[in-house]
Write an enzyme that holds these catalytic residues in place. Sequence first.
Site, PDB file in Angstrom:
ATOM      1  CE  LYS A 116      -2.076  -1.111   3.868  1.00  0.00           C
ATOM      2  NZ  LYS A 116      -1.407  -2.395   4.144  1.00  0.00           N
ATOM      3  NE  ARG A 139      -4.907  -1.299   9.503  1.00  0.00           N
ATOM      4  CZ  ARG A 139      -3.783  -0.662   9.208  1.00  0.00           C
ATOM      5  NH1 ARG A 139      -3.803   0.381   8.417  1.00  0.00           N
ATOM      6  NH2 ARG A 139      -2.642  -1.101   9.674  1.00  0.00           N
ATOM      7  NE  ARG A 162       7.585  -2.307   6.215  1.00  0.00           N
ATOM      8  CZ  ARG A 162       6.273  -2.343   6.357  1.00  0.00           C
ATOM      9  NH1 ARG A 162       5.482  -1.918   5.390  1.00  0.00           N
ATOM     10  NH2 ARG A 162       5.757  -2.826   7.472  1.00  0.00           N
ATOM     11  NE  ARG A 166       5.974  -0.306   9.866  1.00  0.00           N
ATOM     12  CZ  ARG A 166       4.826  -0.378   9.205  1.00  0.00           C
ATOM     13  NH1 ARG A 166       4.720   0.210   8.017  1.00  0.00           N
ATOM     14  NH2 ARG A 166       3.797  -1.036   9.701  1.00  0.00           N
ATOM     15  NE  ARG A 199       1.808  -4.862  11.004  1.00  0.00           N
ATOM     16  CZ  ARG A 199       2.886  -4.731  10.240  1.00  0.00           C
ATOM     17  NH1 ARG A 199       4.054  -5.187  10.659  1.00  0.00           N
ATOM     18  NH2 ARG A 199       2.808  -4.134   9.079  1.00  0.00           N
TER      19      ARG A 199
END
Length: 216
Positions: free
Chosen positions: A13, A88, A127, A159, A170
């Site tokens: 995203k 969300r 990431r 992160r 998640r």
Amino acid sequence: MRLVLVGPPGAGKGTQAQYIASNLSIPKISTGDIFRANVSGGTDLGKLAKTFMDRGDLVPDEVTIAMVRDRLSEDDAQDGFLLDGFPRNVAQAEILRDMLKDWGLALDLVLELVVDDDEVVRRLAGRRTCSQCGRIWHVEFDDKKDDKCDACGGALFQRDDDKEETVRHRLEVYQEQTAPLVSYYAGEDILVGVDATGPVEEVTQRAMEAIRPYLG
Ligand code: AP5
Ligand code: MG
Ligand code: ZN
């Protein structure tokens, strides 16, 4: 153009939002980015959000919605926006719809980025994000050998919520709370699914093709 990106963590995203928003000359509004900026800035909002983010849970709706309302009221969002990571859950979607309605507006399109769980885990494990310009990289797919951003030279960071255990949680939260948005927006007749696998540029092309018919 008033656009929403939906998809599991790691679907791309944020990656796609930076290209789509710049192609359409609209601001990219990422609730995750705004929360992370508040965490680094040590604000009260950041302190509160961090307790939820570190576990991989959603930040409470009232807090998130107030933050989005403020952001959407800013000048640069008056002629369109791209929302990344909001809404969300269905409650957030309903409040967004009512908020826009009060302003005489409505969403034009919701793009669902479709990708399977294995790919998501691979993407999140590698990431890295630039601490200076916010660009998103991947150690393997972008062949990052150093910890520097190719765009601005800033230091890259990983992160806190990209630890394997948190990623798994998640994904559960996504299935339970966010996935129902897909049928919610299909019911409103503004949902289009985009295959989010393959090279980043190809996904951007597919997304832009999906958007084209909705451009005024
Ligand atoms: P948020 O920041 O929104 O995280 P997320 O939804 O889990 O999504 P990610 O940012 O992890 O994934 P992405 O889809 O953006 O993927 P990316 O482009 O980085 O939210 C974080 C937290 O904030 C939440 O857990 C919650 O606590 C809170 N929060 C946020 N919004 C909220 C809300 N509305 N309500 C309540 N709480 C909220 O890509 C991932 C990796 O893959 C990158 O390394 C990238 O380089 C790579 N990649 C991307 N595309 C490709 C491709 N095509 N091929 C190969 N690699 C690719
Ligand atoms: Mg993101
Ligand atoms: Zn950078």
